[in-house]
Scaffold this motif. Structure first.
Motif, PDB file in Angstrom:
ATOM      1  N   GLY A 232      28.048   6.917  17.410  1.00  0.00           N
ATOM      2  CA  GLY A 232      27.846   6.292  16.104  1.00  0.00           C
ATOM      3  C   GLY A 232      27.028   5.023  16.197  1.00  0.00           C
ATOM      4  O   GLY A 232      26.104   4.802  15.401  1.00  0.00           O
ATOM      5  N   VAL A 233      27.337   4.171  17.190  1.00  0.00           N
ATOM      6  CA  VAL A 233      26.609   2.908  17.351  1.00  0.00           C
ATOM      7  C   VAL A 233      25.129   3.173  17.619  1.00  0.00           C
ATOM      8  O   VAL A 233      24.238   2.593  16.976  1.00  0.00           O
ATOM      9  N   LEU A 234      24.850   4.031  18.608  1.00  0.00           N
ATOM     10  CA  LEU A 234      23.461   4.308  18.970  1.00  0.00           C
ATOM     11  C   LEU A 234      22.727   5.035  17.843  1.00  0.00           C
ATOM     12  O   LEU A 234      21.553   4.740  17.557  1.00  0.00           O
ATOM     13  N   GLY A 235      23.420   5.990  17.209  1.00  0.00           N
ATOM     14  CA  GLY A 235      22.778   6.739  16.128  1.00  0.00           C
ATOM     15  C   GLY A 235      22.452   5.863  14.934  1.00  0.00           C
ATOM     16  O   GLY A 235      21.332   5.923  14.394  1.00  0.00           O
ATOM     17  N   VAL A 236      23.418   5.073  14.516  1.00  0.00           N
ATOM     18  CA  VAL A 236      23.183   4.192  13.347  1.00  0.00           C
ATOM     19  C   VAL A 236      22.137   3.138  13.693  1.00  0.00           C
ATOM     20  O   VAL A 236      21.304   2.772  12.847  1.00  0.00           O
ATOM     21  N   ASN A 237      22.137   2.637  14.916  1.00  0.00           N
ATOM     22  CA  ASN A 237      21.132   1.649  15.307  1.00  0.00           C
ATOM     23  C   ASN A 237      19.728   2.250  15.251  1.00  0.00           C
ATOM     24  O   ASN A 237      18.764   1.574  14.864  1.00  0.00           O
ATOM     25  N   ASN A 238      19.616   3.535  15.630  1.00  0.00           N
ATOM     26  CA  ASN A 238      18.318   4.201  15.520  1.00  0.00           C
ATOM     27  C   ASN A 238      17.893   4.324  14.057  1.00  0.00           C
ATOM     28  O   ASN A 238      16.707   4.189  13.726  1.00  0.00           O
ATOM     29  N   LEU A 239      18.879   4.594  13.194  1.00  0.00           N
ATOM     30  CA  LEU A 239      18.569   4.639  11.751  1.00  0.00           C
ATOM     31  C   LEU A 239      18.147   3.259  11.259  1.00  0.00           C
ATOM     32  O   LEU A 239      17.225   3.126  10.430  1.00  0.00           O
ATOM     33  N   LEU A 240      18.827   2.247  11.764  1.00  0.00           N
ATOM     34  CA  LEU A 240      18.522   0.877  11.352  1.00  0.00           C
ATOM     35  C   LEU A 240      17.112   0.473  11.750  1.00  0.00           C
ATOM     36  O   LEU A 240      16.409  -0.223  11.009  1.00  0.00           O
ATOM     37  N   LYS A 241      16.676   0.918  12.930  1.00  0.00           N
ATOM     38  CA  LYS A 241      15.335   0.574  13.405  1.00  0.00           C
ATOM     39  C   LYS A 241      14.257   1.046  12.430  1.00  0.00           C
ATOM     40  O   LYS A 241      13.187   0.431  12.317  1.00  0.00           O
ATOM     41  N   GLU A 242      14.514   2.145  11.751  1.00  0.00           N
ATOM     42  CA  GLU A 242      13.516   2.702  10.839  1.00  0.00           C
ATOM     43  C   GLU A 242      13.410   1.913   9.536  1.00  0.00           C
ATOM     44  O   GLU A 242      12.492   2.127   8.739  1.00  0.00           O
ATOM     45  N   THR A 243      14.359   0.969   9.308  1.00  0.00           N
ATOM     46  CA  THR A 243      14.370   0.244   8.028  1.00  0.00           C
ATOM     47  C   THR A 243      14.014  -1.226   8.171  1.00  0.00           C
ATOM     48  O   THR A 243      13.856  -1.918   7.163  1.00  0.00           O
TER      49      THR A 243
END
Length: 763
Positions: free
Chosen positions: A406-417
Motif C-alpha cells: 500500500g505504501v509503495l503503491g500509493v506513493n507511486n500514485l502520488l508521484k503522478e500528481t
C-alpha cells in the motif's frame, strides 16, 4: 622289549635336543647326569648330580669344574672319542679341591658337538651292556615317553607308555599310533593347525588325554621336534597326570558350567512346554519381573506375563512355536507390580526322546523403547513447531507486505500528481523508507527459510556484467548521497554469460555494500571485481573495502552469526538487525563459495567472497532479457479484482486504468464466485486471504462449475505470502500465475500477459 635309546638311534636323530630334555625333565631322578666337553669340564648337570657332587649349577664355572684325575682315563677317553659311540670308564671326579668321587661313568656323544652326556654309576656291573643305564633311567619313570617319526608313527616308547596306551612291544616300527593320546575328533585340528607351528618350536600345554581303558586324564604334555640333517622325529613326554576324569565327572562338570551360566548370566532365560506352561526361570528373569522365587512362576501359564489386551499376541506366539519350531520379535511383558516392559526374544522348540520343550532367551529393551517413544513425541512436537513457525512467518509476511504494498503503491500514485521539487523529495524519502523496510522483511524471511531448510538456489543463464552493474547503480547513488568517495575496479566483460543465480548474487553484493555504507561516515568505499577462467569454470572474486569504524579482533569470529552485531551500541547508532552478514555467508556457502573478512578498528574493513560459475550456452534462457508487453494489448480486457483491502483495491484499479482495461471488484469470496459465474472475464486477480474464505477455495469452486468457459478462466494469485512452496501450492490448486506483494506495475502487466499469451514486443 627293544632297547629304548640305543646309540645308533641317538646319534642319528636325538642330537642336542634330547640332552636338554633329559636334564630339564628328569631333574628329580636319583641317577646323577652331567654334560662335559672334550676337556672334561662340566657344562651342565641335573639336580641329582648337584646334590651328589655338592655343586651349584647356577655358580658353575669352567675354570673350577670337576676333572678326571688319572692319565690313563684321559688317554682312553681321547682314543674313544673318535668312535662316535658310548663307552664306560672308571676313574675319579674332583668336584672340589681335596674331594673326589671314584666310580664308573657311561659316556654318550652328543652328535655334531664336542659334548658328552655322562651318567654316573654308583653300582658297577661290568657284564651289563652300556645302554642298560639309560634305558633304566627312562623306563623307571612314571611319566609317559614316546618317540615318533615325522608321520607320528611310534619308533620307541617306555614301559609307562606301553601300559597307558596298550602299545604292542613286538610291533614298534610304525604299527602304533603316536597321536593315540588325542581324541579322534581332535586329530584333524592338531595336524592342520598345531603341527605347522610345532615344527619350529616346542608345544607344551595342559591337555585332556584318553587312555586305553577309556578314562580321561589331564596331563602336562610336551612335544619337542628333533631334527638332524633331513630327518625329523618327535619326542613326546606326558608329565604329571593331574587327575582321572570319569565320564560321569565330565557330565557333572558340564552340567555345573551350564547351570552356573544360567544362574549368573544377565540374559533373561526360561523354558516352557509346547502349551506355554513355565518349566524354569533363571534369576535374571525373576529379578526383571519382580518375583522372589522360581516356584512363584513354575507350572503356571506364560500368559500371566501378558496384559489382557495382549493375549492375542500370546496365542499367536504359541501358534508360531508349534508351526515353525521357533519364534522371535518384541513382546510386551507385565511384571509382578503390573509394570510394562518390552523384551526382544528369540525362542526355539527343543525335541528330545519322549519330551518337547521351548528354550527362551530375551533382552529387556524397555529403556530403548521409551527413548524411541520420547523421540517420536519430540519429532511430532518439532514438526508441529515447524508448522507453527511456518504459519507464523506466512502471517508475518502477509501482514507486513500488505501495508508495504500500500505504501509503495500509493506513493507511486502520488508521484503522478506532484509538481514541486519538495514534494518529489518527500516521495523519494517515502520510497527509500519503504524499500528499507521491505529489505528488512526479506532478510527476516530469508534467514527463517534457511534455518527451516526451505532455501533454494536457481541455476539459469545470466549476464554477469549486467547483473553486477544493476546491483551497484542504486548503491552508488547512496554512496554519493552520503558524500563518500567510490572506486570501482573490474575486469568483467559484458560478453560473458554464466550459469547461476543472479538474484542471490545481487543479494550478496547489496548486503555487503550496504553494510560498508552504513558503517562509513567519511572516506572511500572501494569495490574490486575480478573474473578468471580456471579449471573449466569462471572464478568470480568480489571484494568490498571501506574506511569505516572497523571491527575488533575478538568480534571477527562471530561477525557472520545471525542476530549478531559487532557492538550493541551499533544497533542503536547505525540500525539493522544483524542478519545481513549471516545471510550473505549462507548464500555464499549455498553456492559452494567462500567468504572472508579482515578489519582494523577505526581504519575500515575488507569483505571478500569467491564463487564459481559455468559458462552458459547461447540457447539457455536469458532471464534479464525478457521484454515487457505493450499496454495496447490490454485495452478492453475484462478483469475481475478479488481484493478486500481498500488501499490494494485502489492500486490495482489505478494500474488497470492506465492500460484501459475494464474491471469489476469483489471484496469477499461470495461476491467473487457470484461475479465469476455470472459474467465472462479474461482474467481474475485473486487475493489469497479474504474474510470469508481463501482464494484457493474460490478457485476450486470456479474450476468445478458446470460452465466450461467460465471454469477455464485464467486466475492469477496475488498474495502477501512469500514462503517457499507458496507458488507451487497455488498453481496446484488450479491457478495460472503467482504475484507476491508488493509488486510493481510491470510485474502485474507481465503476469497478465503470460496468462493470456499476450506478446512481449514492447516496453
Amino acid at each position: 622289549m627293544k632297547t629304548l635309546f640305543n646309540s645308533s638311534f641317538y646319534s642319528n636323530i636325538l642330537a642336542q635336543e634330547f640332552v636338554t630334555n633329559v636334564l630339564q625333565w628328569y631333574d628329580g631322578l636319583l641317577l646323577p647326569v652331567i654334560v662335559v666337553n672334550d676337556h672334561l669340564n662340566i657344562l651342565n648337570l641335573n639336580s641329582s648330580a648337584e646334590s651328589f657332587l655338592k655343586l651349584n649349577n647356577v655358580a658353575l664355572e669352567l675354570t673350577s669344574t670337576l676333572q678326571i684325575e688319572t692319565e690313563a682315563f684321559n688317554s682312553s677317553l681321547k682314543n674313544l672319542i673318535q668312535l662316535n659311540d658310548s663307552f664306560r670308564l672308571s676313574g675319579k671326579l674332583l668336584p672340589q679341591k681335596n674331594e673326589y668321587f671314584q666310580g664308573d661313568f657311561v659316556f654318550y656323544p652328543v652328535l655334531n658337538s664336542s659334548s658328552w652326556l655322562v651318567f654316573i654309576e654308583t653300582n658297577i656291573v661290568p657284564t651289563q651292556p652300556e645302554t642298560v643305564l639309560l634305558e633304566t633311567l627312562l623306563l623307571n619313570t612314571k611319566d609317559v615317553i614316546i618317540i615318533t617319526s615325522s608321520r607320528f608313527e611310534v619308533i620307541n616308547f617306555n614301559t609307562r607308555a606301553a601300559e597307558f596306551y596298550g602299545f604292542d612291544i613286538h610291533s614298534i616300527d610304525g604299527q602304533n599310533d603316536g597321536l593315540c593320546w588325542l581324541d579322534p575328533n581332535q586329530k584333524y585340528e592338531f595336524l592342520q593347525h598345531t603341527l605347522p607351528k610345532l615344527v619350529n618350536g616346542i608345544y607344551q600345554n595342559i591337555t585332556t588325554i584318553n587312555s586305553k581303558s577309556g578314562q580321561v586324564y589331564k596331563a602336562n604334555l610336551r612335544i619337542t621336534p628333533i631334527k638332524h640333517e633331513h630327518s625329523l622325529a618327535y619326542f613326546i613326554i606326558q608329565l604329571e597326570i593331574i587327575r582321572n576324569i570319569s565320564t560321569e565327572q565330565l557330565i557333572s562338570a558340564s552340567q555345573k558350567r551350564y547351570f552356573d551360566f544360567i544362574k549368573h548370566t544377565q540374559a533373561l532365560i526360561c523354558t516352557h512346554d509346547i502349551h506355554g506352561k513355565i518349566l524354569s526361570v533363571n534369576p535374571a528373569s525373576l529379578k526383571a519381573l519382580g518375583y522372589d522365587h522360581e516356584r512363584e512362576l513354575v507350572d503356571k501359564s506364560l500368559s500371566i506375563l501378558f496384559d489382557n489386551k495382549d493375549l492375542g499376541a500370546f496365542q499367536q506366539y504359541i501358534a508360531n512355536i508349534k508351526q515353525n519350531g521357533e519364534a522371535s520379535g518384541v513382546m510386551r511383558v507385565v511384571g509382578r507390580s503390573r509394570n510394562i516392559m518390552y523384551w526382544v526374544y528369540k525362542n526355539y522348540l527343543v525335541k528330545e526322546e519322549g519330551i518337547s520343550y521351548v528354550v527362551g532367551s530375551a533382552q529387556d529393551i524397555s529403556d530403548r523403547i521409551l527413548v524411541e517413544k520420547e523421540l517420536k513425541k519430540a519429532k511430532i512436537l518439532a514438526e508441529n513447531a515447524l508448522k507453527t513457525r511456518e504459519q507464523f512467518l506466512a502471517n508475518v509476511s502477509h501482514e507486513l507486505r500488505t501495508p508495504l504494498h500500500g505504501v509503495l503503491g500509493v506513493n507511486n500514485l502520488l508521484k503522478e500528481t506532484i509538481n514541486t521539487d519538495l514534494q518529489k523529495k518527500y516521495t523519494r524519502m517515502i520510497d527509500k523508507s519503504a524499500e528499507s523496510l521491505l529489505f528488512l522483511v526479506n532478510d527476516i524471511l530469508d534467514i527463517a527459510k534457511m534455518e527451516a531448510g526451505q532455501f533454494t538456489i536457481e541455476s539459469i543463464s545470466f549476464d554477469l556484467f549486467h547483473t553486477i552493474d544493476k546491483a551497484l547503480q542504486p548503491l552508488i547513488i547512496k554512496i554519493r548521497e552520503k558524500k563518500l568517495d567510490f572506486e570501482l575496479l573490474k575486469n568483467v566483460s559484458s560478453e560473458i554469460r554464466l550459469i547461476g543465480d543472479p538474484h542471490r548474487l545481487t543479494q550478496i553484493i547489496t548486503n555487503l555494500v550496504n553494510n560498508a555504507i552504513k558503517f562509513t561516515s567519511e572516506g572511500i568505499i572501494r569495490v574490486k571485481i575480478t573474473l578468471n577462467f580456471e579449471d573449466n569454470c569462471y572464478k568470480l572474486n568480489f571484494a568490498v573495502q571501506d574506511s569505516g569504524i572497523g571491527i575488533t579482533d575478538d568480534l571477527l569470529s562471530t561477525i557472520f552469526e545471525a542476530y549478531t552485531q559487532a557492538d550493541d551500541s551499533h544497533g542503536r547508532l547505525y540500525g539493522g538487525t544483524g542478519l545481513g552478514l549471516s545471510i550473505v555467508k549462507k548464500l555464499v556457502e549455498a553456492q559452494n563459495g567462500t567468504i572472508s573478512v579482515s578489519s582494523e578498528l577505526n581504519k575500515g574493513s575488507l569483505f571478500s567472497f569467491q564463487l564459481n560459475y559455468k559458462k552458459a550456452q547461447e540457447f539457455l534462457y536469458k532471464k534479464e532479457d525478457v521484454k515487457h508487453p505493450s499496454l495496447a494489448h490490454f485495452k478492453d480486457l475484462r478483469i475481475l479484482i478479488v481484493e478486500d483491502n481498500l488501499v490494494n483495491q485502489m492500486i490495482a484499479k489505478h494500474l488497470l486504468d492506465k492500460c484501459y482495461a475494464k474491471y469489476d471488484l469483489a471484496e469477499s469470496g461470495d461476491k467473487a464466485i457470484s461475479f465469476a459465474l455470472n459474467n465472462v472475464y479474461d482474467v481474475i486477480l485473486m487475493d489469497i486471504q479474504l474474510p470469508d474464505m481463501s482464494g484457493e477455495e474460490i478457485t476450486y469452486m470456479i474450476r468445478n462449475c458446470d460452465q466450461l468457459e467460465k471454469a477455464q478462466v485464467p486466475i492469477i494469485a496475488i498474495t502477501a505470502n512469500a514462503m517457499k512452496g507458496d507458488s507451487a501450492k497455488y498453481l496446484k490448486s488450479g491457478m495460472n500465475g503467482y504475484l507476491s506483494k508488493p509488486y510493481s506495475a510491470i510485474d502485474l502487466y507481465n503476469q497478465i500477459a503470460l496468462a493470456l499469451n499476450i506478446p512481449v514486443d514492447g516496453h
